[in-house]
Design an enzyme around this catalytic site. Structure first.
Site, PDB file in Angstrom:
ATOM      1  N   ASP A  74     -17.209  33.210   2.348  1.00  0.00           N
ATOM      2  CA  ASP A  74     -17.120  33.905   1.068  1.00  0.00           C
ATOM      3  C   ASP A  74     -16.648  35.327   1.361  1.00  0.00           C
ATOM      4  O   ASP A  74     -17.444  36.196   1.723  1.00  0.00           O
ATOM      5  CB  ASP A  74     -18.490  33.923   0.388  1.00  0.00           C
ATOM      6  CG  ASP A  74     -18.454  34.621  -0.965  1.00  0.00           C
ATOM      7  OD1 ASP A  74     -17.418  34.563  -1.647  1.00  0.00           O
ATOM      8  OD2 ASP A  74     -19.479  35.237  -1.331  1.00  0.00           O
TER       9      ASP A  74
ATOM     10  N   GLU B 275     -13.091  30.730  -0.034  1.00  0.00           N
ATOM     11  CA  GLU B 275     -12.951  30.865  -1.479  1.00  0.00           C
ATOM     12  C   GLU B 275     -11.653  31.590  -1.813  1.00  0.00           C
ATOM     13  O   GLU B 275     -11.308  32.583  -1.164  1.00  0.00           O
ATOM     14  CB  GLU B 275     -14.135  31.626  -2.057  1.00  0.00           C
ATOM     15  CG  GLU B 275     -14.112  31.693  -3.574  1.00  0.00           C
ATOM     16  CD  GLU B 275     -15.345  32.367  -4.139  1.00  0.00           C
ATOM     17  OE1 GLU B 275     -15.995  31.762  -4.995  1.00  0.00           O
ATOM     18  OE2 GLU B 275     -15.646  33.496  -3.722  1.00  0.00           O
TER      19      GLU B 275
ATOM     20  N   ASP C 130     -24.241  36.056  -1.033  1.00  0.00           N
ATOM     21  CA  ASP C 130     -23.002  35.817  -0.293  1.00  0.00           C
ATOM     22  C   ASP C 130     -23.164  34.656   0.682  1.00  0.00           C
ATOM     23  O   ASP C 130     -22.263  33.847   0.853  1.00  0.00           O
ATOM     24  CB  ASP C 130     -22.579  37.086   0.455  1.00  0.00           C
ATOM     25  CG  ASP C 130     -22.342  38.251  -0.494  1.00  0.00           C
ATOM     26  OD1 ASP C 130     -21.424  38.147  -1.320  1.00  0.00           O
ATOM     27  OD2 ASP C 130     -23.079  39.237  -0.413  1.00  0.00           O
TER      28      ASP C 130
END
Length: 176
Positions: free
Chosen positions: A13, A73, A145
């Site tokens: 992420d 992502e 996160d």
């Protein structure tokens, strides 16, 4: 899918301040938690040095994790163009680090990640975290996160078989 070898996946992420990472294993049916954490950059440093911190941190984590595939992502565009550009540069490090180690890399949109984990593309962070706890009961994460990175890895575990099949079909069709 049963009988497949275990595959280790790292989900990333990306963020300039905080980059979450999460490692899972899957045999195509079962998921198991391996580890997760957070890489931070020094906020007072120049951008180039912050990006280096992220790259070096990710490189170290990937080497230690034994991951063979990575999932990252995709960047969403927000109203602040400057923040979006910086996030894009951090995301570049998140793509480069596994590429330099020779990992297969997949990218997923935030809504697809949420849908894969929670069942809806507009899930809230707390819903994602609750499902991570359900799907990976041994997972211990300290930040959103990290939870998001584990969700990215789970999304990839759920989609990697379909992606491989699509590539094989495309090759057969290309041969004609």
């Amino acid at each position: 899918m049963r009988g497949q070898a275990q595959i280790r996946i790292i989900g990333i992420d990306p963020g300039l301040r905080r980059t979450g990472w999460g490692v899972i294993e899957t045999d195509g049916v079962r998921l198991s938690y391996v580890s997760s954490g957070l890489i931070t950059s020094t906020s007072g440093e120049d951008l180039a040095y912050r990006l280096r911190e992220l790259f070096e941190g990710l490189t170290s984590v990937i080497a230690a994790s034994g991951a063979r595939e990575a999932a990252v992502e995709e960047t969403f565009v927000n109203e602040n163009a400057r923040a979006t550009l910086k996030l894009g540069q951090a995301r570049g490090m998140a793509l480069l680090a596994p590429a330099m180690r020779g990992l297969a890399i997949a990218e997923y949109a935030p809504n697809l990640i949420k849908k894969a984990v929670v069942g809806t593309g507009h899930a809230e962070k707390r819903q994602v975290q609750a499902m991570i706890g359900f799907l990976l009961p041994k997972a211990r994460f300290e930040s959103a996160d990290e939870a998001d990175a584990l969700a990215i890895a789970i999304c990839h575990a759920n989609h990697r078989g379909a992606a491989a099949l699509a590539k094989r079909i495309a090759k057969v069709e290309a041969r004609g």
